[in-house]
Write a protein that holds these residues in place. Structure first.
Motif, PDB file in Angstrom:
ATOM      1  N   ARG A 176       0.810  -1.220   0.000  1.00 18.81           N
ATOM      2  CA  ARG A 176       0.000   0.000   0.000  1.00 18.81           C
ATOM      3  C   ARG A 176       0.843   1.270   0.000  1.00 18.81           C
ATOM      4  N   TRP A 231      -4.807  14.860  -2.087  1.00 20.62           N
ATOM      5  CA  TRP A 231      -5.771  13.763  -2.259  1.00 20.62           C
ATOM      6  C   TRP A 231      -5.674  13.199  -3.671  1.00 20.62           C
ATOM      7  N   LYS A 242      -4.313   9.437  -4.977  1.00 19.02           N
ATOM      8  CA  LYS A 242      -5.081   8.486  -5.802  1.00 19.02           C
ATOM      9  C   LYS A 242      -4.305   8.141  -7.075  1.00 19.02           C
ATOM     10  N   VAL A 287      -8.733   8.454 -11.905  1.00 19.81           N
ATOM     11  CA  VAL A 287      -8.660   9.475 -10.858  1.00 19.81           C
ATOM     12  C   VAL A 287      -9.836  10.443 -10.977  1.00 19.81           C
ATOM     13  N   ARG A 288     -10.216  10.726 -12.192  1.00 19.54           N
ATOM     14  CA  ARG A 288     -11.372  11.614 -12.377  1.00 19.54           C
ATOM     15  C   ARG A 288     -12.657  10.949 -11.855  1.00 19.54           C
ATOM     16  N   LEU A 290     -12.760   8.760  -9.439  1.00 15.90           N
ATOM     17  CA  LEU A 290     -12.649   8.786  -7.977  1.00 15.90           C
ATOM     18  C   LEU A 290     -13.001  10.164  -7.428  1.00 15.90           C
ATOM     19  N   ALA A 291     -12.490  11.200  -8.108  1.00 17.77           N
ATOM     20  CA  ALA A 291     -12.744  12.568  -7.632  1.00 17.77           C
ATOM     21  C   ALA A 291     -14.225  12.912  -7.759  1.00 17.77           C
ATOM     22  N   LEU A 312     -16.250  11.318  -5.099  1.00 16.54           N
ATOM     23  CA  LEU A 312     -16.119  12.015  -3.820  1.00 16.54           C
ATOM     24  C   LEU A 312     -16.968  13.284  -3.798  1.00 16.54           C
ATOM     25  N   THR A 313     -16.857  14.071  -4.875  1.00 16.58           N
ATOM     26  CA  THR A 313     -17.546  15.369  -4.860  1.00 16.58           C
ATOM     27  C   THR A 313     -19.058  15.219  -5.053  1.00 16.58           C
ATOM     28  N   ASP A 352     -15.399   8.132  -0.678  1.00 13.31           N
ATOM     29  CA  ASP A 352     -13.942   8.093  -0.799  1.00 13.31           C
ATOM     30  C   ASP A 352     -13.544   6.658  -1.125  1.00 13.31           C
ATOM     31  N   ILE A 353     -12.952   6.493  -2.282  1.00 11.41           N
ATOM     32  CA  ILE A 353     -12.603   5.155  -2.770  1.00 11.41           C
ATOM     33  C   ILE A 353     -11.085   5.050  -2.849  1.00 11.41           C
ATOM     34  N   ASP A 354     -10.537   4.079  -2.171  1.00 14.39           N
ATOM     35  CA  ASP A 354      -9.094   3.842  -2.243  1.00 14.39           C
ATOM     36  C   ASP A 354      -8.844   2.665  -3.178  1.00 14.39           C
ATOM     37  N   PRO A 355      -8.322   2.942  -4.373  1.00 14.75           N
ATOM     38  CA  PRO A 355      -8.147   1.849  -5.338  1.00 14.75           C
ATOM     39  C   PRO A 355      -7.171   0.779  -4.872  1.00 14.75           C
ATOM     40  N   ARG A 356      -6.328   1.092  -3.877  1.00 15.74           N
ATOM     41  CA  ARG A 356      -5.397   0.078  -3.370  1.00 15.74           C
ATOM     42  C   ARG A 356      -6.137  -1.052  -2.664  1.00 15.74           C
ATOM     43  N   GLU A 357      -7.361  -0.760  -2.237  1.00 16.81           N
ATOM     44  CA  GLU A 357      -8.115  -1.796  -1.519  1.00 16.81           C
ATOM     45  C   GLU A 357      -8.844  -2.737  -2.466  1.00 16.81           C
TER      46      GLU A 357
END
Lengths: 396, 94
Positions: free
Chosen positions: A70, A278, A282, B61-62, B64-65, B68-69, B74-79
């Motif tokens: 991570r 942020w 990402k 990324v767009r 994800l953003a 959020l907006t 909130d999305i963490d792509p690492r998960e």
């Protein structure tokens, strides 16, 4: 293996030169933010040599960032790509201390040779901003000034500097806030970064050269301040060329998905440093797509840290939003436009539309070429520029 | 702010006949609508691999953003394990 002069072949020199170049591509980054951590596998085959080269080339890199999990930062990974590959050359493996010492001396000579004929100086603006300028070529020769895309190291423009430096005084400036140490991050905001400010940097630089009117080359997003500078200061800029230009020209000029996505991303990242952090988090959480081989570290540099990403977002966001139509329609100078049919970054429709708007334009559209070919200085590009400059000289 | 969850977005083509299983949090439809718009893939389904449908680091990324907006997610792509899809994004959304 500690002493093998017979092994210092052309292959060794080539391998060493590649590693020297790869490390030096990150000099602008470390000059700005100091020591920078790359993934620990980026010096896995020749750690002692890489460390010695970083010291002698004054590029303070560390090799202790995570390579997986991570905490892995894919922006750092992109920045490490060329070093990782170069230090894995078989010619650089299993070196002893004496051989490393000799290669370090050779590396210094390679770096000096790379810099031979290049002059580096700074231009200080009234607001305190210090612009880094690199130039080459005879001081009394006709002058060509390059306006590169925001935040791009002068290294990216080296093919043009090298190609033009014999016959021209060739000058490139780095965008405000993207070179030199960052002592006070928020001074960047106070000093401004909009298109008129970037344009003012360009014209101030040209004034300091003390030459006659220059030819100005606008590359990618650097086309925006170049066009405005040419419109505002025809006394300083005699002719203009725009290479794979990325401009806002209204709905008539189609944009690529990249342009749309990039602008949307930069709009958010430029809102604040917090938002930039942020967004960068990402973005760096997965592989960066579209990072080109050979020059990837130069292109990925704006993503290295939150502060650099924020600055890139403010500077490039400004150029991507600036409507260039009125400026183009009022331009008196002749303008060469060069792009390719398959530029998937800056849509060629932009250059075509610009050619319709400009009063005195020549449009050259090649069948094939990537966006970054703007910086390639290919024979075809050099011929196009030479023909245009010759034509301009005749009609002047 | 558009309520994408309440009004799934379609562009120049029909939405898939089968509505996505929204799961307990009801996030899939909203994320799918965002992904369809940003990737200009109106027929994208909740289980389609975004990379196979033109997504790259910028467009992800767009997405994800925008999630959020517009959706407060909130999305963490690492998960995400496996393919990045609207459903897998919804699965790790907070």
């Amino acid at each position: 293996m500690t002493d093998r002069p017979e092994a210092r072949t052309a292959e060794h020199h080539t391998a060493l030169a590649s590693l020297v170049t790869a490390i030096r591509q990150l000099r602008g980054l470390t000059d700005q933010i100091g020591p920078f951590p790359l993934p620990s596998d980026a010096d896995d085959r020749a750690p002692e040599l890489v460390a010695a080269l970083c010291r002698t080339l004054d590029v303070p890199l560390t090799f202790d960032a995570p390579t997986s999990g991570r905490a892995k930062d894919y922006a750092a990974d992109a920045l490490a790509t060329e070093i990782r590959q170069a230090q894995r050359a078989p010619e650089l493996a299993d070196l002893g201390a004496e051989e490393i010492a000799r290669l370090v001396a050779d590396a210094r000579r390679i770096a000096d040779a790379q810099d031979e004929g290049y002059r580096r100086r700074t231009v200080t603006r009234p607001d305190g901003t210090v612009l880094t300028v690199v130039e080459t070529g005879p001081l009394d020769a006709p002058c060509v000034v390059l306006s590169p895309a925001c935040a791009m190291s002068h290294w990216l423009s080296r093919p043009w500097l090298s190609a033009l430096g014999g016959a021209y005084r060739c000058v490139v400036a780095e965008t405000r806030g993207t070179s030199g140490p960052i002592d006070d991050p928020e001074a960047f905001d106070a000093r401004g970064h909009d298109v008129p400010t970037q344009t003012g940097d360009l014209t101030a630089l040209i004034e300091t050269l003390g030459t006659g009117p220059v030819h100005l080359m606008g590359m990618c997003g650097g086309a925006v301040p170049a066009l405005l500078a040419a419109r505002e200061r025809p006394d300083l800029i005699g002719s203009l060329s725009l290479w794979h230009a990325d401009l806002e020209l209204g709905a008539e000029a189609e944009k690529t998905d990249h342009q749309v996505n990039m602008r949307a991303m930069l709009d958010l990242a430029g809102e604040s440093r917090q938002t930039a952090a942020w967004m960068r988090g990402k973005l760096a959480s997965g592989p960066l797509t579209g990072v080109p081989a050979g020059i990837g570290p130069l292109v990925a540099r704006p993503y290295a840290t939150t502060e650099l990403f924020y600055r890139y977002a403010r500077l490039t966001g400004a150029t991507m939003h600036w409507d260039s139509r009125a400026t183009a329609a009022a331009l008196d100078s002749p303008c060469l436009l060069v792009t390719s049919r398959d530029d998937h970054i800056a849509h060629p429709a932009g250059s075509r539309r610009l050619a319709e708007i400009l009063p005195d334009a020549r449009l050259a559209v090649t069948e094939h070429g990537t966006h970054l070919d703007a910086f390639s200085a290919t024979a075809e590009q050099r011929d196009a520029l030479a023909g245009f400059l010759e034509e301009c000289a005749k009609t002047r | 702010m558009t309520d994408r969850t309440a009004q799934p977005h379609t562009l120049d083509g029909p939405a898939p006949e089968q509505a996505p299983d929204d799961g307990p949090d009801g996030h899939v439809a909203g994320i799918l609508a965002i992904a369809r718009e940003i990737l200009a893939r109106p027929a994208l389904s909740a289980d389609d691999d975004l990379a196979a449908h033109g997504a790259n680091s910028l467009s992800v990324v767009r997405i994800l953003a925008t999630a959020l907006t517009e959706l407060g997610l909130d999305i963490d792509p690492r998960e995400i394990t496996g393919a990045v899809t609207a459903r897998s994004m919804a699965g790790v959304a907070r």
